[in-house]
Scaffold this motif. Structure first.
Motif, PDB file in Angstrom:
ATOM      1  N   MET A 134       0.728  -1.245   0.014  1.00 57.91           N
ATOM      2  CA  MET A 134       0.010  -0.076   0.143  1.00 57.91           C
ATOM      3  C   MET A 134       0.776   1.262   0.131  1.00 57.91           C
ATOM      4  SD  MET A 134      -2.964   1.137   2.638  1.00 57.91           S
ATOM      5  CE  MET A 134      -4.246   0.220   1.887  1.00 57.91           C
ATOM      6  N   THR A 135       0.571   2.118  -0.615  1.00 57.66           N
ATOM      7  CA  THR A 135       1.405   3.415  -0.914  1.00 57.66           C
ATOM      8  C   THR A 135       0.805   4.612  -0.150  1.00 57.66           C
ATOM      9  OG1 THR A 135       0.112   4.028  -2.851  1.00 57.66           O
ATOM     10  CG2 THR A 135       2.036   2.613  -2.978  1.00 57.66           C
ATOM     11  N   GLU A 152      -2.506   5.757  -1.959  1.00 59.31           N
ATOM     12  CA  GLU A 152      -3.564   4.792  -1.457  1.00 59.31           C
ATOM     13  C   GLU A 152      -4.396   4.952   0.028  1.00 59.31           C
ATOM     14  OE1 GLU A 152      -2.610   0.927  -4.236  1.00 59.31           O
ATOM     15  OE2 GLU A 152      -1.576   1.198  -2.106  1.00 59.31           O
ATOM     16  N   ARG A 175      -6.176   8.115  -0.223  1.00 56.05           N
ATOM     17  CA  ARG A 175      -7.487   8.090  -1.043  1.00 56.05           C
ATOM     18  C   ARG A 175      -8.383   7.424  -0.051  1.00 56.05           C
ATOM     19  NH1 ARG A 175      -9.293   3.558  -2.770  1.00 56.05           N
ATOM     20  NH2 ARG A 175      -7.581   2.367  -2.895  1.00 56.05           N
ATOM     21  N   ILE A 176      -7.944   6.428   0.824  1.00 55.73           N
ATOM     22  CA  ILE A 176      -8.941   5.683   1.615  1.00 55.73           C
ATOM     23  C   ILE A 176      -9.444   6.714   2.646  1.00 55.73           C
ATOM     24  CG2 ILE A 176      -9.220   4.047   3.538  1.00 55.73           C
ATOM     25  CD1 ILE A 176      -7.165   2.275   1.620  1.00 55.73           C
TER      26      ILE A 176
END
Length: 94
Positions: A1-2, A5, A8-9
């Motif tokens: 996971m970056t 990401e 975004r979550i």
């Protein structure tokens, strides 16, 4: 996971703008990074514990040439997952 990401979550779950979410994620990581650079341990309840460890100088071997070398002392970061995180991971793999 970056980081992107994660941002975004955060954006999807909290409802902040994408830019605000990215700034919050970056800010939290900066606080953790700065604390570790100062040699402080970081404990995130329910997640785990980041610890700074000092490694002493030691003898090693250059794998290419086979010559003996001295590995200089250094600081390293280790992570120990909390029991809660370990339990959740165990449940997910069952």
């Amino acid at each position: 996971m970056t980081k992107a990401e994660i941002a975004r979550i955060v954006h999807e779950r909290v409802g902040l703008t994408k830019k605000e979410s990215a700034e919050i994620v970056e800010s939290v990581l900066d606080v953790i990074r700065d604390s570790l650079e100062r040699g402080e341990n970081v404990k995130v309840s329910g997640f785990g514990h980041f610890m700074v460890r000092e490694k002493h100088a030691r003898r090693g071997r250059n794998p290419k040439t086979g010559t003996d070398i001295t590995i200089e002392p250094r600081s390293v970061v280790t992570f120990r997952a909390s029991p809660l995180l370990k339990d959740k991971l165990a449940e997910a793999t069952e």
